[in-house]
Design an enzyme around this catalytic site. Sequence first.
Site, PDB file in Angstrom:
ATOM      1  N   ASP A 102       0.821  -1.210   0.000  1.00  0.00           N
ATOM      2  CA  ASP A 102       0.000   0.000   0.000  1.00  0.00           C
ATOM      3  C   ASP A 102       0.854   1.258   0.000  1.00  0.00           C
ATOM      4  O   ASP A 102       2.044   1.243   0.357  1.00  0.00           O
ATOM      5  CB  ASP A 102      -0.984   0.003   1.179  1.00  0.00           C
ATOM      6  CG  ASP A 102      -0.300  -0.016   2.536  1.00  0.00           C
ATOM      7  OD1 ASP A 102       0.781  -0.631   2.671  1.00  0.00           O
ATOM      8  OD2 ASP A 102      -0.837   0.608   3.475  1.00  0.00           O
ATOM      9  N   GLU A 166       0.296  -1.372   5.647  1.00  0.00           N
ATOM     10  CA  GLU A 166       1.353  -0.800   6.500  1.00  0.00           C
ATOM     11  C   GLU A 166       1.089   0.659   6.811  1.00  0.00           C
ATOM     12  O   GLU A 166       1.312   1.125   7.924  1.00  0.00           O
ATOM     13  CB  GLU A 166       2.717  -0.947   5.794  1.00  0.00           C
ATOM     14  CG  GLU A 166       3.920  -0.544   6.659  1.00  0.00           C
ATOM     15  CD  GLU A 166       4.253   0.943   6.651  1.00  0.00           C
ATOM     16  OE1 GLU A 166       5.022   1.390   7.507  1.00  0.00           O
ATOM     17  OE2 GLU A 166       3.720   1.681   5.783  1.00  0.00           O
TER      18      GLU A 166
HETATM   19  C1  LIG Z   1      22.656  11.225  12.196  1.00  0.00           C
HETATM   20  C2  LIG Z   1      21.866  10.776  11.129  1.00  0.00           C
HETATM   21  C3  LIG Z   1      20.833  11.668  10.506  1.00  0.00           C
HETATM   22  C4  LIG Z   1      19.700  10.860  10.164  1.00  0.00           C
HETATM   23  C5  LIG Z   1      18.673  11.466   9.365  1.00  0.00           C
HETATM   24  C6  LIG Z   1      17.489  10.580   9.289  1.00  0.00           C
HETATM   25  C7  LIG Z   1      16.840  10.684   7.970  1.00  0.00           C
HETATM   26  C8  LIG Z   1      15.627   9.881   7.890  1.00  0.00           C
HETATM   27  C9  LIG Z   1      15.811   8.718   7.036  1.00  0.00           C
HETATM   28  C10 LIG Z   1      14.883   7.850   6.821  1.00  0.00           C
HETATM   29  C11 LIG Z   1      13.554   7.863   7.471  1.00  0.00           C
HETATM   30  C12 LIG Z   1      12.547   7.266   6.586  1.00  0.00           C
HETATM   31  C13 LIG Z   1      11.426   6.724   7.347  1.00  0.00           C
HETATM   32  C14 LIG Z   1      10.646   5.843   6.422  1.00  0.00           C
HETATM   33  C15 LIG Z   1       9.773   4.894   7.124  1.00  0.00           C
HETATM   34  C16 LIG Z   1       8.459   5.505   7.442  1.00  0.00           C
HETATM   35  C17 LIG Z   1       7.333   4.598   7.074  1.00  0.00           C
HETATM   36  C18 LIG Z   1       6.040   5.275   7.431  1.00  0.00           C
HETATM   37  O1  LIG Z   1       5.692   6.292   6.878  1.00  0.00           O
HETATM   38  N1  LIG Z   1       5.314   4.740   8.372  1.00  0.00           N
HETATM   39  C19 LIG Z   1       4.097   5.316   8.874  1.00  0.00           C
HETATM   40  C20 LIG Z   1       3.328   4.202   9.509  1.00  0.00           C
HETATM   41  C21 LIG Z   1       2.000   4.615   9.956  1.00  0.00           C
HETATM   42  C22 LIG Z   1       1.324   3.495  10.695  1.00  0.00           C
HETATM   43  C23 LIG Z   1      -0.018   3.891  11.198  1.00  0.00           C
HETATM   44  N2  LIG Z   1       0.039   4.497  12.465  1.00  0.00           N
HETATM   45  C24 LIG Z   1       4.414   6.365   9.923  1.00  0.00           C
HETATM   46  O2  LIG Z   1       5.444   6.305  10.588  1.00  0.00           O
HETATM   47  O3  LIG Z   1       3.619   7.311  10.054  1.00  0.00           O
HETATM   48 ZN   LIG Z   2       6.750   2.479   3.927  1.00  0.00          ZN
HETATM   49 ZN   LIG Z   3       4.998   5.397   4.162  1.00  0.00          ZN
END
Ligand SMILES: CCCCCCCC/C=C\CCCCCCCC(=O)N[C@@H](CCCCN)C(=O)O
Ligand SMILES: [Zn+2]
Ligand SMILES: [Zn+2]
Length: 504
Positions: A102, A166
């Site tokens: 999704d 997800e």
């Molecule tokens: C020192 C290091 C610097 C780091 C910088 C971090 C950069 C961030 C990198 C990646 C983060 C990406 C996150 C991706 C995963 C998120 C998936 C997502 O959107 N999940 C949703 C799930 C919702 C579930 C229902 N409640 C969410 O988190 O909202």
């Molecule tokens: Zn995702």
């Molecule tokens: Zn996402």
Amino acid sequence: KGLRGKEHQRAPRIPSQFSQEERVAMKEALKGAIQIPTVSFSPEELNTTALAEFGEYIHKVFPTVFKTSFIRHEAVGEYSHLFTVQGSDPSLQPYMLLAHIDVVPAPDEGWDVPPFSGLESDGFIYGRGTLDNKNSLMAILQALELLLIRNYIPRRSFFIALGHDEEVSGVNGARKISALLQARGIQLAFIVDEGSFILDGFIPNLQKPFAMVSVSEKGAINLMLQVNMTPGHSSAPPKETSIGILAAAVSRLEQTPMPNMFGGGPLKMALQQLANEFPFPTNIVLSNLWLFQPLVSRLMERNYITNALVRTTTALTMFNAGIKVNVIPPVAQATVNFRIHPAQTVQEVLKLAKDIVADDRIQFHVLNAFDPLPVSPSDDQALGYQLLRQTIQSVFPEVNIVAPGTCIGNTDSRHYTNLTTGIYRFNPIYLQPQSFSSIHGINEKISVLAYETQVKFIFEFIQNADADPRQGPSMPSWGLMAVGSFSLLTIPGPSCLPVDVSCS
Ligand SMILES: CCCCCCCC/C=C\CCCCCCCC(=O)N[C@@H](CCCCN)C(=O)O
Ligand SMILES: [Zn+2]
Ligand SMILES: [Zn+2]
């Protein structure tokens, strides 16, 4: 393909090189996946027509995966998919690769091309899901398809779990797959899911990209605040209304950040590992965090992404009140989304929030909440982490540092803590701050080269997971150390998979 009696033979290494025809086919397959609008709007509102179509689509584009005798496919929760790949060596503990079908909604506004067009332009494929997370899903199946076409027979069993909800909780997809595997007695060596990247340009002064493998993820609370007041005529208003009281309360929450928890999660270790990648004097500062920790923790707060790594964040996400222009509203409601730092708990954050609001007229309703995920091991003997590191070093030799981190978002992997202590969140893709904004934003895109590299990464990863840590000149440094823990990684008994899969 007969496997019985060949259990301990090691398959020759298959080079991760793809023909021009295969490369065209793999990018066209990704475009087709993007064109199916598998949007999750809420737990109750999913595009089930698109989800069903997606199930048929993967059958069509990965025929070998579906017809291979040692691979079992099951639909779970109607639209999620579980693949059980029976390896030839039952003494090796299985692992699992995750991705989700999704995507979040994508209205056309602001996009250079329609978000479900999958159009290719200037070497990029555009569309919702190109980074989150159809790239992973398609790359996993594509790599497996290509390995199978080359007659590869995995030694180590593995699962592929593709969740369909997800983005709205994972309760009908990942959670059901997790329960199914638990009922079958499965314990996994490790899991690899989305959630981090090769980060490029996120930290000032750090010139070179580094790979962050997230070994934990933040917890979350969706907290609804409510104020009830007596309604009345707006011509003679009371001194305070439900709207005013609630607005002041949420403003206090926004203006009072949760405490800086730097030092209490994987971030400190990551910065120490990165120290020598920085110019003077930052290298000295990061090598001496015993002295400079207060300074570094303040600097991390300056940027909204690094700030999210050092504390529980507070985001005001919904505010509803009022029924008519001249009526004092009886009720006002607001929702606050907290993302909990690994060093805090739901209970601690709720207490802090109540203390900050400090107003008995505000009711607190926890809509849903969960603690931060446990920190998975990243030491020399952590099989999943070390396999990721080995594969990163081989596919991205220019990346010097692989460091553990915390995922600031949530992933389906949180539903699988019953099956393993090794959960690693990593997408083998370069990510710049601008592309980070495109995830759930506009103009999400992936370069054709990056997608091909992701397929190559999984193609190599599956083979690395099959390499015998007790032999071979290409043995990584952790190989020798893993010998001592070998019995910990295996399940006693004739087969680790209580699934009857025909291998004749
Ligand atoms: C020192 C290091 C610097 C780091 C910088 C971090 C950069 C961030 C990198 C990646 C983060 C990406 C996150 C991706 C995963 C998120 C998936 C997502 O959107 N999940 C949703 C799930 C919702 C579930 C229902 N409640 C969410 O988190 O909202
Ligand atoms: Zn995702
Ligand atoms: Zn996402």
